[in-house]
Design a protein around this motif. Structure first.
Motif: not given
Length: 323
Positions: A134-148, A164-171
């Motif tokens: 699943x995708x996890x994204x951090x926005x400039x306003x500081x909020x973390x949002x999960x899911x494409x 910033x964006x990453x996958x979970x589980x990582x790598x």
């Protein structure tokens, strides 16, 4: 001229409609094609099947299979058929087929292989990883949002950029066939497609960026025609490239192909109302000292829906012939 490229091994990396559109043009040049597809989608028919059946989201993979198919047109219509009534309303038949074949064969990988044989596709279509990600994204306003789906919707609603964006589980572990295809490629194409939700997710799979950097292949980035509201709303073309290099590695991209064609207001108006504009080139930017840029008219317009897309034939010509 096209015959000169028949032995070229081409790997395309991304997801969404942009990737499948491009494949239709590439297969006119070579049959040695591997489409590497992100599996982080959680929206629409794919999202429903993923949630209810616990399989890899099939939508982007299905579109690539159809694009590379060499069967009767009725098969394309069948695999792209979307139910409009009853309990299956909104579901896509091709997605359901892949889900059923996964259950019968015991793996999603085998389901894709069986479908590839049925469609007699040119090349291969591979999920970048076989893990549930699943995708996890951090926005400039500081909020973390999960899911494409949620990431794009949040970006649109809040008019905030992703930082910033990453996958979970990582790598997650890469598909072994993906690694082999990258290592053997003559040309690696990234995009076109959503920067943060179609292209970059592939680079967040373990060691994929490193394998791309080390590959002997020419590395080409296909720039999107328009910015994408909720994801790249305010980004310039050069910022797209810099962000991609952040995840891929600096001085990895050898060539960028970008559209140079203007669009009539009747087509661009609805995009502008949603906050999307044509990507423009800043020819004075320092990034172009190290990257070759190919500008060409690449637009195909769909008048009935006022859609702006890449022309697959023109795009393939730029990839192989540089014009």
């Amino acid at each position: 001229m096209k015959n000169d490229y028949q032995n070229k091994k081409v790997v395309v990396i991304g997801g969404g409609t942009g990737l499948s559109t491009m494949l239709k043009g590439i297969k006119e040049y070579t049959s040695h094609i591997t489409a590497i597809v992100t599996v982080a989608d959680n929206g629409g028919s794919s999202g429903r099947i993923r949630e209810e059946m616990g399989i890899i989201p099939p939508g982007d993979i299905r579109n690539c299979l159809v694009a590379l198919a060499n069967t009767e047109p009725i098969m394309e219509k069948l695999l792209q058929y979307r139910f409009t009534e009853g309990s299956l309303s909104g579901q896509n038949f091709g997605n359901l087929l892949l889900a059923v074949l996964t259950d019968i064969s015991g793996s999603f990988e085998e389901a894709v292989h069986v479908t590839s044989n049925v469609l007699a596709i040119t090349g291969k279509v591979l999920p970048v990883t076989l893990e549930d990600v699943h995708l996890h994204a951090v926005f400039e306003d500081g909020n973390l949002v999960v899911g494409e789906k949620e990431i794009v919707e949040y970006g649109k609603a809040k008019e905030s950029d992703i930082c910033h964006i990453e996958l979970l589980p990582k790598w997650p572990t890469p598909n072994k066939a993906v690694v082999q295809a990258i290592e053997e490629a003559d040309i690696i194409v990234l995009g076109p497609g959503s920067l943060y939700t179609s292209v970059i997710p592939n680079l967040l799979v373990k060691d994929i960026s490193q394998f791309i950097r080390q590959a002997k292949a020419e590395k080409i980035y296909i720039a999107n025609i328009m910015t994408q509201p909720g994801e790249t709303t305010s980004l310039t073309l050069e910022e797209h490239i810099l962000i991609l290099e952040h995840y891929l590695g600096k001085q990895t991209i050898n060539k960028v192909i970008v559209n140079s064609e203007e669009v009539e207001a009747i087509y661009s108006k609805q995009y502008e109302e949603e906050g999307a504009v044509l990507l423009k080139v800043d020819k004075s930017h320092s990034i172009w000292k190290d990257i070759k840029r190919i500008e060409a008219p690449l637009i195909k317009l769909y008048g009935d829906k006022k859609l702006i897309r890449h022309d697959s034939e023109k795009l393939a010509r730029c990839i192989f012939e540089g014009k």
